[in-house]
Structure formats: C-alpha cells, structure tokens
Motif scaffolding. Structure first.
Motif, PDB file in Angstrom:
ATOM      1  N   ASP A 100     -21.333 -61.776 -88.852  1.00 30.11           N
ATOM      2  CA  ASP A 100     -21.543 -62.001 -87.334  1.00 30.11           C
ATOM      3  C   ASP A 100     -21.676 -60.809 -86.629  1.00 30.11           C
ATOM      4  O   ASP A 100     -21.828 -60.766 -85.400  1.00 30.11           O
ATOM      5  CB  ASP A 100     -20.228 -62.698 -86.913  1.00 30.11           C
ATOM      6  CG  ASP A 100     -19.010 -61.985 -87.123  1.00 30.11           C
ATOM      7  OD1 ASP A 100     -18.894 -61.088 -87.847  1.00 30.11           O
ATOM      8  OD2 ASP A 100     -17.781 -62.279 -86.449  1.00 30.11           O
ATOM      9  N   ARG A 101     -21.682 -59.361 -87.136  1.00 29.87           N
ATOM     10  CA  ARG A 101     -21.804 -58.244 -86.442  1.00 29.87           C
ATOM     11  C   ARG A 101     -23.215 -57.619 -86.698  1.00 29.87           C
ATOM     12  O   ARG A 101     -23.400 -56.322 -86.495  1.00 29.87           O
ATOM     13  CB  ARG A 101     -20.679 -57.130 -86.672  1.00 29.87           C
ATOM     14  CG  ARG A 101     -19.461 -57.606 -86.146  1.00 29.87           C
ATOM     15  CD  ARG A 101     -18.415 -56.529 -86.295  1.00 29.87           C
ATOM     16  NE  ARG A 101     -18.742 -55.428 -85.513  1.00 29.87           N
ATOM     17  CZ  ARG A 101     -18.573 -54.084 -85.966  1.00 29.87           C
ATOM     18  NH1 ARG A 101     -18.079 -53.911 -87.082  1.00 29.87           N
ATOM     19  NH2 ARG A 101     -19.273 -53.262 -85.134  1.00 29.87           N
ATOM     20  N   ILE A 102     -23.919 -58.138 -87.474  1.00 33.34           N
ATOM     21  CA  ILE A 102     -25.324 -57.976 -87.731  1.00 33.34           C
ATOM     22  C   ILE A 102     -26.203 -57.174 -86.634  1.00 33.34           C
ATOM     23  O   ILE A 102     -26.717 -56.208 -86.643  1.00 33.34           O
ATOM     24  CB  ILE A 102     -26.027 -58.759 -88.665  1.00 33.34           C
ATOM     25  CG1 ILE A 102     -25.757 -58.763 -90.021  1.00 33.34           C
ATOM     26  CG2 ILE A 102     -27.779 -58.348 -88.635  1.00 33.34           C
ATOM     27  CD1 ILE A 102     -26.342 -59.887 -90.682  1.00 33.34           C
ATOM     28  N   HIS A 122     -28.098 -72.676 -97.937  1.00 33.58           N
ATOM     29  CA  HIS A 122     -27.521 -72.739 -99.497  1.00 33.58           C
ATOM     30  C   HIS A 122     -25.936 -72.478 -99.433  1.00 33.58           C
ATOM     31  O   HIS A 122     -25.586 -72.494-100.594  1.00 33.58           O
ATOM     32  CB  HIS A 122     -28.072 -71.475 -99.977  1.00 33.58           C
ATOM     33  CG  HIS A 122     -29.806 -71.775-100.528  1.00 33.58           C
ATOM     34  ND1 HIS A 122     -30.041 -72.292-101.479  1.00 33.58           N
ATOM     35  CD2 HIS A 122     -30.738 -71.205 -99.881  1.00 33.58           C
ATOM     36  CE1 HIS A 122     -31.343 -72.481-101.749  1.00 33.58           C
ATOM     37  NE2 HIS A 122     -31.801 -71.753-100.815  1.00 33.58           N
ATOM     38  N   GLY A 123     -25.280 -72.654 -98.113  1.00 38.14           N
ATOM     39  CA  GLY A 123     -24.003 -72.662 -98.315  1.00 38.14           C
ATOM     40  C   GLY A 123     -23.267 -71.488 -97.733  1.00 38.14           C
ATOM     41  O   GLY A 123     -21.870 -71.422 -97.668  1.00 38.14           O
ATOM     42  N   LEU A 124     -24.062 -70.216 -97.648  1.00 39.90           N
ATOM     43  CA  LEU A 124     -23.404 -69.129 -97.221  1.00 39.90           C
ATOM     44  C   LEU A 124     -23.349 -68.856 -95.907  1.00 39.90           C
ATOM     45  O   LEU A 124     -23.987 -68.407 -95.177  1.00 39.90           O
ATOM     46  CB  LEU A 124     -24.109 -67.828 -98.124  1.00 39.90           C
ATOM     47  CG  LEU A 124     -24.107 -67.642 -99.759  1.00 39.90           C
ATOM     48  CD1 LEU A 124     -24.742 -68.869-100.189  1.00 39.90           C
ATOM     49  CD2 LEU A 124     -24.322 -66.394 -99.880  1.00 39.90           C
ATOM     50  N   ALA A 125     -22.102 -69.313 -95.559  1.00 39.08           N
ATOM     51  CA  ALA A 125     -21.874 -69.241 -93.951  1.00 39.08           C
ATOM     52  C   ALA A 125     -21.284 -68.058 -93.307  1.00 39.08           C
ATOM     53  O   ALA A 125     -21.653 -67.698 -92.205  1.00 39.08           O
ATOM     54  CB  ALA A 125     -20.849 -70.669 -93.695  1.00 39.08           C
ATOM     55  N   SER A 126     -20.617 -67.301 -93.978  1.00 38.69           N
ATOM     56  CA  SER A 126     -19.976 -66.397 -93.486  1.00 38.69           C
ATOM     57  C   SER A 126     -19.563 -65.206 -94.746  1.00 38.69           C
ATOM     58  O   SER A 126     -19.595 -65.656 -95.822  1.00 38.69           O
ATOM     59  CB  SER A 126     -18.752 -66.540 -92.807  1.00 38.69           C
ATOM     60  OG  SER A 126     -17.602 -66.700 -93.576  1.00 38.69           O
ATOM     61  N   LEU A 152     -13.440 -63.462 -90.612  1.00 37.35           N
ATOM     62  CA  LEU A 152     -12.660 -62.733 -91.640  1.00 37.35           C
ATOM     63  C   LEU A 152     -11.759 -61.864 -90.971  1.00 37.35           C
ATOM     64  O   LEU A 152     -12.045 -61.283 -90.092  1.00 37.35           O
ATOM     65  CB  LEU A 152     -13.765 -61.990 -92.656  1.00 37.35           C
ATOM     66  CG  LEU A 152     -14.372 -62.456 -93.618  1.00 37.35           C
ATOM     67  CD1 LEU A 152     -15.441 -63.621 -93.168  1.00 37.35           C
ATOM     68  CD2 LEU A 152     -15.084 -61.567 -94.555  1.00 37.35           C
ATOM     69  N   SER A 153     -10.526 -61.838 -91.547  1.00 40.13           N
ATOM     70  CA  SER A 153      -9.438 -60.997 -90.968  1.00 40.13           C
ATOM     71  C   SER A 153      -9.566 -59.606 -91.505  1.00 40.13           C
ATOM     72  O   SER A 153     -10.320 -59.194 -92.446  1.00 40.13           O
ATOM     73  CB  SER A 153      -7.864 -61.478 -91.159  1.00 40.13           C
ATOM     74  OG  SER A 153      -7.903 -61.295 -92.705  1.00 40.13           O
TER      75      SER A 153
END
Length: 253
Positions: A100-102, A122-126, A152-153
């Motif tokens: 999310d920081r790309i 394809h399912g790779l959300a994060s 993600l923590s």
C-alpha cells in the motif's frame, strides 16, 4: 504480559525456522520450511527470487515461490516482471515496503497499476516485499502476501525481514555462488537504448536529446538498470549488458 509472551513466541518460531532451514539440503526442503513458517504468521504465499529474466532464468537463479501457478505462468509468459511495480518500488527502498506504500516510492504507470490489479485477481490482496542486495550479483527480493487486505503490523514486517534474510542466505548456499554473477538480467527496450548511448560516451543530457526524453527519465532508466545488475559504475553496466546479449560488442567501440 500477553504481548510480551506473543513476541517471545514469535521469536522462538523464527529461531526454530533458522535452525531448520540451515539443515535443509535441497531448495524444495527450504521452500516447504518457508511456506510452513510464513503461514504461522498469517501469510498465505511467499516469493524469493533474483531480479533476473525469468524466461531465460538459469539453474543458478533463485525462484522459490508458492504463488498461485496461474499467476506465475501469467507473469512469465507476458513478461509482467519487466514492469512489476513492487520490484520498481523495492529497488528504491532500504529495508522493504508494504504494497500500500508503493506510491510513496514510484509513480505507478497504467501498466503497473494493471499488474497490481491482476495480482489481486489471483488472490494476492496485500503484502510486504524487501530488497536483498549482494555486490556483483543480481538483486533479489523476498515477499510475503495475504489474501486479505488487512494492514501489516510493524511486527509482521520485522518477522518478514528476519525470515527473508535467513531464507536468502540458506538458498544462496544451496546454489553455485560462483555462477550467480552470470545470470541474465532483464532490461526494457528503453533501458537498452540508453545503455547503448552510455557505451558511446554520451551524457544523460545528450541521450535525452537523441531519444526525445527528459534528462531525469534517462537517468532513471540507466540507474534502474544499474540497480538491477547491482553494479556501481556505468562502465560495469555496459559490460554486463553486452555479456547478457542486450548490446552488441560493437557498442563498446
């Protein structure tokens, strides 16, 4: 007390992974260990690979992954790895980044945005990706991904870094380290155009004038290629590009 207990449990699991992975004798064994470990921390997939031309990948290039088979096929067949925004952003990061920081590291193109969308399909959300750099070898990258879009923590990211570092060290020992420098690295047509002119002694400004690009764009093309090869000097970059068949030897004359 509960948080401290969780942290100690997490560290114990990582320590166990390190011990077991160093005892692995094949890449398949190591892949299974990485897979089992990341699942303990709520991740579904991982990828550990050298940033090389996947279509021309030799046995000396790392490509350990549990990504969906159809996604891997699509990545390789359509050469999506050439424009992968995760790779591009990771190259600008010191210790890694969440997907999310790309946008904090690069301005994604329409094609790069579509690649992220295809990955989500394809399912790779994060996920979290970290760069791994070795002198005179292609860069590598370790990634963990989830099906959910949950953030993600900091503990998740630290865990991924520790697992990725250990996994790379162990995987590299199972390869032929002397042959890693001979693995072909992918370059885009524009990068090749720029490097060919670098070989002729042209400056970024001169290359920009010849190709009708901005000086900053030329600089990024050349520096991006240099980072892919993990070399410091542009003369080294030219020689590597010739070695990999991107340039004719006449480019050096």
């Amino acid at each position: 007390m509960m948080a401290k207990s969780r942290d100690q449990g997490r560290l114990g699991d990582i320590s166990a992974f390190e011990e077991q992975s160093r005892a692995a004798t094949t890449l398949d064994q190591l892949t299974a260990l990485i897979d089992a470990t990341i699942r303990q921390f709520g991740f579904r997939w991982f990828a550990l690979l050298h940033n090389v031309d996947l279509k021309r990948r030799s046995k000396n290039a790392l490509m350990l992954t549990t990504y969906p088979a159809r996604w891997i096929e699509e990545i390789i067949e359509t050469r999506l790895y050439m424009d992968d925004p995760v790779h591009a952003a990771c190259a600008r990061s010191v210790s890694g980044l969440t997907w999310d920081r790309i946008g904090d590291f690069i301005l994604p193109t329409a094609r790069q945005i579509s690649i992220l969308e295809r990955g989500r399909a394809h399912g790779l959300a994060s996920g979290y990706s970290m760069p791994i750099r070795m002198a005179d070898e292609p860069d590598a990258m370790f990634t963990v991904a989830r099906q959910s879009g949950d953030a993600l923590s900091s503990e998740d990211m630290l865990t991924a870094r520790l697992i990725g570092t250990t996994a790379f060290e162990c995987a590299r020992e199972l390869l032929d380290p002397d042959a890693l420098a001979n693995v072909p690295v992918p370059l885009s047509p524009r990068q090749i155009d720029c490097i060919a002119l670098v070989a002729q002694g042209k400056s970024d400004w001169e290359i920009a004038q010849i190709l009708g690009l901005s000086r900053d764009t030329v600089h990024e093309y050349v520096e991006g290629a240099r980072r892919r090869y993990g070399v410091r000097r542009r003369t080294q970059l030219v020689l590597r590009a010739v070695r990999d068949g991107h340039l004719n030897i006449d480019a050096l004359v």
